[in-house]
Design a protein around this motif. Sequence first.
Motif, PDB file in Angstrom:
ATOM      1  N   GLN A  28      32.333  37.845  23.631  1.00 18.39           N
ATOM      2  CA  GLN A  28      32.112  38.090  25.049  1.00 18.39           C
ATOM      3  C   GLN A  28      31.392  39.422  25.230  1.00 18.39           C
ATOM      4  OE1 GLN A  28      32.678  36.163  27.569  1.00 18.39           O
ATOM      5  NE2 GLN A  28      33.766  34.567  26.458  1.00 18.39           N
ATOM      6  N   PRO A  29      30.270  39.439  25.943  1.00 14.35           N
ATOM      7  CA  PRO A  29      29.607  40.715  26.182  1.00 14.35           C
ATOM      8  C   PRO A  29      30.473  41.615  27.065  1.00 14.35           C
ATOM      9  CG  PRO A  29      28.332  38.896  27.110  1.00 14.35           C
ATOM     10  CD  PRO A  29      29.548  38.321  26.485  1.00 14.35           C
ATOM     11  N   LYS A  30      30.453  42.891  26.765  1.00 13.02           N
ATOM     12  CA  LYS A  30      31.209  43.857  27.547  1.00 13.02           C
ATOM     13  C   LYS A  30      30.528  44.018  28.903  1.00 13.02           C
ATOM     14  CE  LYS A  30      33.366  48.285  26.655  1.00 13.02           C
ATOM     15  NZ  LYS A  30      33.400  49.400  25.716  1.00 13.02           N
ATOM     16  N   PRO A  31      31.282  43.959  30.001  1.00 15.37           N
ATOM     17  CA  PRO A  31      30.650  44.095  31.320  1.00 15.37           C
ATOM     18  C   PRO A  31      30.147  45.517  31.548  1.00 15.37           C
ATOM     19  CG  PRO A  31      33.028  43.947  31.533  1.00 15.37           C
ATOM     20  CD  PRO A  31      32.710  43.737  30.087  1.00 15.37           C
ATOM     21  N   THR A  32      29.236  45.655  32.492  1.00 13.17           N
ATOM     22  CA  THR A  32      28.761  46.983  32.864  1.00 13.17           C
ATOM     23  C   THR A  32      29.874  47.698  33.617  1.00 13.17           C
ATOM     24  OG1 THR A  32      27.878  46.234  34.978  1.00 13.17           O
ATOM     25  CG2 THR A  32      26.389  46.130  33.063  1.00 13.17           C
ATOM     26  N   VAL A  33      29.753  48.998  33.790  1.00 17.23           N
ATOM     27  CA  VAL A  33      30.790  49.763  34.487  1.00 17.23           C
ATOM     28  C   VAL A  33      30.947  49.267  35.936  1.00 17.23           C
ATOM     29  CG1 VAL A  33      31.494  52.065  35.270  1.00 17.23           C
ATOM     30  CG2 VAL A  33      30.595  51.751  32.971  1.00 17.23           C
ATOM     31  N   PRO A  34      29.867  49.026  36.699  1.00 18.06           N
ATOM     32  CA  PRO A  34      30.069  48.469  38.038  1.00 18.06           C
ATOM     33  C   PRO A  34      30.783  47.110  38.024  1.00 18.06           C
ATOM     34  CG  PRO A  34      27.882  49.384  37.889  1.00 18.06           C
ATOM     35  CD  PRO A  34      28.468  49.414  36.501  1.00 18.06           C
ATOM     36  N   GLU A  35      30.501  46.283  37.028  1.00 18.95           N
ATOM     37  CA  GLU A  35      31.212  45.002  36.917  1.00 18.95           C
ATOM     38  C   GLU A  35      32.687  45.235  36.604  1.00 18.95           C
ATOM     39  OE1 GLU A  35      27.566  42.149  35.351  1.00 18.95           O
ATOM     40  OE2 GLU A  35      28.837  43.148  33.888  1.00 18.95           O
ATOM     41  N   MET A  36      32.984  46.223  35.749  1.00 21.80           N
ATOM     42  CA  MET A  36      34.369  46.559  35.434  1.00 21.80           C
ATOM     43  C   MET A  36      35.106  46.992  36.702  1.00 21.80           C
ATOM     44  SD  MET A  36      34.001  48.863  32.032  1.00 21.80           S
ATOM     45  CE  MET A  36      33.111  48.316  30.587  1.00 21.80           C
ATOM     46  N   ILE A  37      34.452  47.829  37.499  1.00 20.93           N
ATOM     47  CA  ILE A  37      35.062  48.335  38.732  1.00 20.93           C
ATOM     48  C   ILE A  37      35.298  47.191  39.714  1.00 20.93           C
ATOM     49  CG2 ILE A  37      34.621  49.770  40.766  1.00 20.93           C
ATOM     50  CD1 ILE A  37      33.162  51.721  38.815  1.00 20.93           C
ATOM     51  N   THR A  38      34.302  46.334  39.881  1.00 16.13           N
ATOM     52  CA  THR A  38      34.437  45.201  40.800  1.00 16.13           C
ATOM     53  C   THR A  38      35.574  44.285  40.369  1.00 16.13           C
ATOM     54  OG1 THR A  38      32.079  45.305  41.325  1.00 16.13           O
ATOM     55  CG2 THR A  38      33.212  43.262  41.846  1.00 16.13           C
ATOM     56  N   MET A  39      35.657  43.973  39.080  1.00 15.30           N
ATOM     57  CA  MET A  39      36.732  43.115  38.584  1.00 15.30           C
ATOM     58  C   MET A  39      38.098  43.772  38.784  1.00 15.30           C
ATOM     59  SD  MET A  39      35.402  41.244  35.148  1.00 15.30           S
ATOM     60  CE  MET A  39      34.005  42.180  34.546  1.00 15.30           C
ATOM     61  N   THR A  40      38.169  45.079  38.565  1.00  8.46           N
ATOM     62  CA  THR A  40      39.434  45.793  38.714  1.00  8.46           C
ATOM     63  C   THR A  40      39.902  45.775  40.164  1.00  8.46           C
ATOM     64  OG1 THR A  40      38.907  47.221  36.844  1.00  8.46           O
ATOM     65  CG2 THR A  40      40.575  48.018  38.377  1.00  8.46           C
ATOM     66  N   VAL A  41      39.008  46.099  41.094  1.00  8.76           N
ATOM     67  CA  VAL A  41      39.372  46.085  42.516  1.00  8.76           C
ATOM     68  C   VAL A  41      39.765  44.674  42.940  1.00  8.76           C
ATOM     69  CG1 VAL A  41      38.512  46.471  44.856  1.00  8.76           C
ATOM     70  CG2 VAL A  41      37.957  48.093  43.055  1.00  8.76           C
ATOM     71  N   SER A  42      39.008  43.688  42.489  1.00  5.79           N
ATOM     72  CA  SER A  42      39.306  42.292  42.807  1.00  5.79           C
ATOM     73  C   SER A  42      40.681  41.893  42.271  1.00  5.79           C
ATOM     74  CB  SER A  42      38.216  41.399  42.218  1.00  5.79           C
ATOM     75  OG  SER A  42      38.493  40.064  42.479  1.00  5.79           O
ATOM     76  N   ASP A  43      41.007  42.308  41.052  1.00  3.88           N
ATOM     77  CA  ASP A  43      42.310  42.001  40.461  1.00  3.88           C
ATOM     78  C   ASP A  43      43.448  42.638  41.259  1.00  3.88           C
ATOM     79  OD1 ASP A  43      41.022  40.567  38.510  1.00  3.88           O
ATOM     80  OD2 ASP A  43      41.287  42.074  36.932  1.00  3.88           O
ATOM     81  N   PHE A  44      43.249  43.894  41.697  1.00  7.04           N
ATOM     82  CA  PHE A  44      44.269  44.566  42.503  1.00  7.04           C
ATOM     83  C   PHE A  44      44.526  43.781  43.781  1.00  7.04           C
ATOM     84  CE2 PHE A  44      44.218  48.310  39.914  1.00  7.04           C
ATOM     85  CZ  PHE A  44      45.316  49.061  40.289  1.00  7.04           C
ATOM     86  N   LEU A  45      43.449  43.420  44.475  1.00  4.64           N
ATOM     87  CA  LEU A  45      43.592  42.733  45.757  1.00  4.64           C
ATOM     88  C   LEU A  45      44.143  41.330  45.586  1.00  4.64           C
ATOM     89  CD1 LEU A  45      40.295  43.981  47.426  1.00  4.64           C
ATOM     90  CD2 LEU A  45      42.607  44.902  47.699  1.00  4.64           C
ATOM     91  N   ALA A  46      43.735  40.628  44.523  1.00  3.94           N
ATOM     92  CA  ALA A  46      44.200  39.265  44.284  1.00  3.94           C
ATOM     93  C   ALA A  46      45.686  39.229  43.935  1.00  3.94           C
ATOM     94  CB  ALA A  46      43.390  38.614  43.172  1.00  3.94           C
ATOM     95  N   SER A  47      46.196  40.296  43.342  1.00  5.71           N
ATOM     96  CA  SER A  47      47.609  40.317  42.968  1.00  5.71           C
ATOM     97  C   SER A  47      48.499  40.784  44.112  1.00  5.71           C
ATOM     98  CB  SER A  47      47.816  41.179  41.733  1.00  5.71           C
ATOM     99  OG  SER A  47      47.448  42.510  42.010  1.00  5.71           O
ATOM    100  N   GLY A  48      47.904  41.025  45.278  1.00  8.01           N
ATOM    101  CA  GLY A  48      48.690  41.394  46.448  1.00  8.01           C
ATOM    102  C   GLY A  48      49.012  42.873  46.545  1.00  8.01           C
ATOM    103  N   LEU A  49      48.463  43.675  45.668  1.00  5.79           N
ATOM    104  CA  LEU A  49      48.687  45.117  45.718  1.00  5.79           C
ATOM    105  C   LEU A  49      47.784  45.741  46.777  1.00  5.79           C
ATOM    106  CD1 LEU A  49      48.716  45.820  41.886  1.00  5.79           C
ATOM    107  CD2 LEU A  49      50.688  45.714  43.402  1.00  5.79           C
ATOM    108  N   GLU A  50      48.138  46.940  47.202  1.00  5.21           N
ATOM    109  CA  GLU A  50      47.250  47.623  48.134  1.00  5.21           C
ATOM    110  C   GLU A  50      45.981  48.047  47.389  1.00  5.21           C
ATOM    111  OE1 GLU A  50      49.059  51.091  49.779  1.00  5.21           O
ATOM    112  OE2 GLU A  50      49.860  51.734  47.869  1.00  5.21           O
TER     113      GLU A  50
END
Length: 115
Positions: A28-50
């Motif tokens: 799997q290619p390593k995502p770019t830093v903006p992709e990492m940030i987007t995935m992280t924020v998306s994961d936080f919001l999807a899990s119901g966290l603030e």
Amino acid sequence: LDAVYPWNLESFARCFAAVFSTHDNGDQPKPTVPEMITMTVSDFLASGLEPPTGEDILRAVGKRWNQNDPNIVRPSLWRMVKANRLIQNGKRYSLPVANQAKEVEPPGEYSLAAP
């Protein structure tokens, strides 16, 4: 030549590729830093966290992709806010809401709408 340089080029190339790899686990290619940030924020919001703070994002990106350098992640956060790819509300970051308002076609001769 082997006596002067005890390593061979193939082993050097393998070591170089392992250290500077752009792949997480070899396939799997390593995502770019903006992709990492987007995935992280998306994961936080999807899990119901603030929405996460910058520190939350930095910690999560470091844990998941081993990208612990704040001098890379924080400027990317700033650029993403300036480019409207992230929304900053105080210290918290969230993803912009996609404009879902689409133009609705008026009923025509091929419309499925009731007359």
